[in-house]
Scaffold this motif. Sequence first.
Motif, PDB file in Angstrom:
ATOM      1  N   GLU A  43      21.293 -29.549   5.542  1.00  0.00           N
ATOM      2  CA  GLU A  43      22.096 -30.820   5.798  1.00  0.00           C
ATOM      3  C   GLU A  43      22.693 -30.931   7.397  1.00  0.00           C
ATOM      4  OE1 GLU A  43      26.171 -32.455   3.982  1.00  0.00           O
ATOM      5  OE2 GLU A  43      24.525 -32.110   2.472  1.00  0.00           O
ATOM      6  N   THR A  44      23.369 -29.629   7.492  1.00  0.00           N
ATOM      7  CA  THR A  44      23.887 -29.522   8.940  1.00  0.00           C
ATOM      8  C   THR A  44      22.721 -29.494  10.023  1.00  0.00           C
ATOM      9  OG1 THR A  44      25.690 -28.122   8.245  1.00  0.00           O
ATOM     10  CG2 THR A  44      25.132 -27.902  10.461  1.00  0.00           C
ATOM     11  N   LEU A  45      21.530 -29.016   9.763  1.00  0.00           N
ATOM     12  CA  LEU A  45      20.385 -29.079  10.666  1.00  0.00           C
ATOM     13  C   LEU A  45      20.056 -30.351  10.769  1.00  0.00           C
ATOM     14  CD1 LEU A  45      18.543 -27.639  12.392  1.00  0.00           C
ATOM     15  CD2 LEU A  45      16.986 -27.227  10.426  1.00  0.00           C
ATOM     16  N   ALA A  46      19.877 -31.258   9.769  1.00  0.00           N
ATOM     17  CA  ALA A  46      19.577 -32.574   9.803  1.00  0.00           C
ATOM     18  C   ALA A  46      20.550 -33.613  10.646  1.00  0.00           C
ATOM     19  CB  ALA A  46      19.316 -33.204   8.399  1.00  0.00           C
ATOM     20  N   ALA A  47      21.803 -33.235  10.365  1.00  0.00           N
ATOM     21  CA  ALA A  47      22.959 -34.060  11.166  1.00  0.00           C
ATOM     22  C   ALA A  47      23.197 -33.816  12.283  1.00  0.00           C
ATOM     23  CB  ALA A  47      24.034 -34.094  10.264  1.00  0.00           C
ATOM     24  N   ASN A  48      22.596 -32.476  13.216  1.00  0.00           N
ATOM     25  CA  ASN A  48      23.073 -32.020  14.483  1.00  0.00           C
ATOM     26  C   ASN A  48      21.807 -31.724  15.131  1.00  0.00           C
ATOM     27  OD1 ASN A  48      26.184 -32.125  14.067  1.00  0.00           O
ATOM     28  ND2 ASN A  48      25.296 -31.371  12.363  1.00  0.00           N
ATOM     29  N   LYS A  69       8.007 -22.886   4.961  1.00  0.00           N
ATOM     30  CA  LYS A  69       7.027 -23.689   4.632  1.00  0.00           C
ATOM     31  C   LYS A  69       7.499 -25.195   4.607  1.00  0.00           C
ATOM     32  CE  LYS A  69       3.853 -20.709   1.995  1.00  0.00           C
ATOM     33  NZ  LYS A  69       3.429 -20.401   0.558  1.00  0.00           N
ATOM     34  N   LEU A  70       8.748 -25.393   3.841  1.00  0.00           N
ATOM     35  CA  LEU A  70       9.524 -26.524   4.028  1.00  0.00           C
ATOM     36  C   LEU A  70       9.684 -26.864   5.549  1.00  0.00           C
ATOM     37  CD1 LEU A  70      11.280 -28.694   2.507  1.00  0.00           C
ATOM     38  CD2 LEU A  70      13.145 -27.294   2.854  1.00  0.00           C
ATOM     39  N   LEU A  71      10.066 -26.334   6.377  1.00  0.00           N
ATOM     40  CA  LEU A  71      10.372 -26.650   7.579  1.00  0.00           C
ATOM     41  C   LEU A  71       9.267 -26.931   8.258  1.00  0.00           C
ATOM     42  CD1 LEU A  71      12.898 -23.822   9.072  1.00  0.00           C
ATOM     43  CD2 LEU A  71      13.415 -26.331   8.357  1.00  0.00           C
ATOM     44  N   ARG A  72       7.990 -26.394   8.003  1.00  0.00           N
ATOM     45  CA  ARG A  72       6.821 -26.773   8.816  1.00  0.00           C
ATOM     46  C   ARG A  72       6.366 -28.245   8.125  1.00  0.00           C
ATOM     47  NH1 ARG A  72       2.312 -22.650   8.051  1.00  0.00           N
ATOM     48  NH2 ARG A  72       2.323 -23.107   5.816  1.00  0.00           N
ATOM     49  N   ARG A  73       6.458 -28.174   6.702  1.00  0.00           N
ATOM     50  CA  ARG A  73       5.975 -29.584   6.022  1.00  0.00           C
ATOM     51  C   ARG A  73       6.773 -30.765   6.457  1.00  0.00           C
ATOM     52  NH1 ARG A  73       6.168 -27.528   1.466  1.00  0.00           N
ATOM     53  NH2 ARG A  73       8.084 -28.156   0.909  1.00  0.00           N
ATOM     54  N   GLN A  74       8.008 -30.392   6.756  1.00  0.00           N
ATOM     55  CA  GLN A  74       8.864 -31.583   7.298  1.00  0.00           C
ATOM     56  C   GLN A  74       8.799 -31.783   8.845  1.00  0.00           C
ATOM     57  OE1 GLN A  74      12.778 -31.175   5.824  1.00  0.00           O
ATOM     58  NE2 GLN A  74      12.078 -31.868   3.328  1.00  0.00           N
ATOM     59  N   ARG A  75       8.072 -30.956   9.604  1.00  0.00           N
ATOM     60  CA  ARG A  75       7.959 -30.991  11.015  1.00  0.00           C
ATOM     61  C   ARG A  75       8.923 -31.021  11.845  1.00  0.00           C
ATOM     62  NH1 ARG A  75       2.455 -32.212  11.564  1.00  0.00           N
ATOM     63  NH2 ARG A  75       1.634 -33.646   9.975  1.00  0.00           N
ATOM     64  N   VAL A  76       9.855 -29.866  11.191  1.00  0.00           N
ATOM     65  CA  VAL A  76      11.165 -29.771  12.041  1.00  0.00           C
ATOM     66  C   VAL A  76      10.967 -28.603  13.206  1.00  0.00           C
ATOM     67  CG1 VAL A  76      13.485 -28.459  11.583  1.00  0.00           C
ATOM     68  CG2 VAL A  76      12.675 -29.830   9.744  1.00  0.00           C
ATOM     69  N   ALA A  77      11.004 -29.198  14.262  1.00  0.00           N
ATOM     70  CA  ALA A  77      10.857 -28.649  15.302  1.00  0.00           C
ATOM     71  C   ALA A  77      12.100 -27.850  15.818  1.00  0.00           C
ATOM     72  CB  ALA A  77      10.295 -29.520  16.710  1.00  0.00           C
ATOM     73  N   ILE A  78      12.231 -26.643  15.455  1.00  0.00           N
ATOM     74  CA  ILE A  78      13.213 -25.632  15.964  1.00  0.00           C
ATOM     75  C   ILE A  78      12.806 -24.455  15.744  1.00  0.00           C
ATOM     76  CG2 ILE A  78      14.259 -25.914  13.580  1.00  0.00           C
ATOM     77  CD1 ILE A  78      16.964 -25.537  15.401  1.00  0.00           C
ATOM     78  N   LEU A  99       3.829 -18.108   8.989  1.00  0.00           N
ATOM     79  CA  LEU A  99       4.388 -19.285   8.319  1.00  0.00           C
ATOM     80  C   LEU A  99       5.265 -20.307   9.319  1.00  0.00           C
ATOM     81  CD1 LEU A  99       5.625 -17.723   5.023  1.00  0.00           C
ATOM     82  CD2 LEU A  99       3.550 -19.054   5.296  1.00  0.00           C
ATOM     83  N   GLY A 100       5.322 -19.772  10.448  1.00  0.00           N
ATOM     84  CA  GLY A 100       6.249 -20.619  11.248  1.00  0.00           C
ATOM     85  C   GLY A 100       7.509 -19.953  11.883  1.00  0.00           C
ATOM     86  N   ALA A 101       7.784 -18.744  11.450  1.00  0.00           N
ATOM     87  CA  ALA A 101       8.928 -18.043  12.075  1.00  0.00           C
ATOM     88  C   ALA A 101       8.825 -17.883  13.735  1.00  0.00           C
ATOM     89  CB  ALA A 101       9.517 -16.782  11.306  1.00  0.00           C
ATOM     90  N   SER A 102       9.735 -17.920  14.358  1.00  0.00           N
ATOM     91  CA  SER A 102       9.644 -17.583  15.989  1.00  0.00           C
ATOM     92  C   SER A 102       9.901 -16.091  15.848  1.00  0.00           C
ATOM     93  CB  SER A 102      10.564 -18.637  16.631  1.00  0.00           C
ATOM     94  OG  SER A 102      10.421 -19.957  16.400  1.00  0.00           O
ATOM     95  N   GLY A 103      10.613 -15.589  15.146  1.00  0.00           N
ATOM     96  CA  GLY A 103      10.999 -14.366  15.277  1.00  0.00           C
ATOM     97  C   GLY A 103      11.700 -13.719  14.008  1.00  0.00           C
ATOM     98  N   VAL A 104      11.550 -12.303  14.037  1.00  0.00           N
ATOM     99  CA  VAL A 104      12.187 -11.704  12.860  1.00  0.00           C
ATOM    100  C   VAL A 104      12.951 -10.416  13.273  1.00  0.00           C
ATOM    101  CG1 VAL A 104      11.771 -10.156  10.695  1.00  0.00           C
ATOM    102  CG2 VAL A 104       9.985 -12.004  11.372  1.00  0.00           C
ATOM    103  N   ALA A 105      14.235 -10.092  12.744  1.00  0.00           N
ATOM    104  CA  ALA A 105      15.153  -9.069  13.029  1.00  0.00           C
ATOM    105  C   ALA A 105      16.160  -8.642  12.206  1.00  0.00           C
ATOM    106  CB  ALA A 105      15.999  -9.869  14.683  1.00  0.00           C
ATOM    107  N   CYS A 106      16.495  -7.287  12.343  1.00  0.00           N
ATOM    108  CA  CYS A 106      17.376  -6.814  11.363  1.00  0.00           C
ATOM    109  C   CYS A 106      18.790  -7.340  11.461  1.00  0.00           C
ATOM    110  CB  CYS A 106      17.444  -5.483  11.543  1.00  0.00           C
ATOM    111  SG  CYS A 106      18.623  -4.543  10.447  1.00  0.00           S
ATOM    112  N   LYS A 107      19.189  -8.266  10.691  1.00  0.00           N
ATOM    113  CA  LYS A 107      20.498  -8.760  10.828  1.00  0.00           C
ATOM    114  C   LYS A 107      21.797  -7.920  11.265  1.00  0.00           C
ATOM    115  CE  LYS A 107      20.699 -10.481   6.846  1.00  0.00           C
ATOM    116  NZ  LYS A 107      21.027 -11.078   5.504  1.00  0.00           N
ATOM    117  N   TRP A 108      21.645  -6.526  11.006  1.00  0.00           N
ATOM    118  CA  TRP A 108      22.718  -5.677  11.259  1.00  0.00           C
ATOM    119  C   TRP A 108      22.490  -5.028  12.554  1.00  0.00           C
ATOM    120  CZ3 TRP A 108      27.001  -6.780   9.141  1.00  0.00           C
ATOM    121  CH2 TRP A 108      26.766  -7.155   7.604  1.00  0.00           C
ATOM    122  N   ASN A 109      21.410  -5.189  13.502  1.00  0.00           N
ATOM    123  CA  ASN A 109      21.044  -4.853  14.592  1.00  0.00           C
ATOM    124  C   ASN A 109      21.341  -5.877  15.730  1.00  0.00           C
ATOM    125  OD1 ASN A 109      19.931  -3.862  17.079  1.00  0.00           O
ATOM    126  ND2 ASN A 109      18.571  -2.616  15.896  1.00  0.00           N
TER     127      ASN A 109
END
Length: 138
Positions: A43-48, A69-78, A99-109
């Motif tokens: 919701e925040t992504l759609a409004a901002n 898959k949802l972001l790709r299907r909805q053509r969310v360009a972020i 699937l469309g991820a720009s990157g992958v990282a360990c959230k604690w690093n």
Amino acid sequence: MPASRKRILIVDNDEDVLIALEQELEGQGFETTTEWSLPEGLETLAANQFDLLLVGDHPPELNCERLLKLLRRQRVAIPCVVLHSAARHPFSAEYLRFLGASGVACKWNFAEVLDEVCKCAHIPLGGPAPRRHFAAAS
């Protein structure tokens, strides 16, 4: 540090992660917005307008595979970076990128997260970041 403040939306169901990433990224000059749940995040992504989306790998409502898959299907360009919490992630980084991820990282690093953020936001790093892990908030 970015010349103009890049806006990052962080979605994770772990409060410690949200607080740590918000503090660290804002300390590096980014503007952050945090959301606890995926429906609120979408919701925040759609409004901002955001320059980057950081999302935890296991939102309770929807796994990251279905989210990408949802972001790709909805053509969310972020650009979207998937944040994982374990050394062994159930999905490979290559599969998440497929699937469309720009990157992958360990959230604690933080160094790894900052590296992915800078790559995805097209910001050169100003030298090697310290290799450290977040300390969980108590």
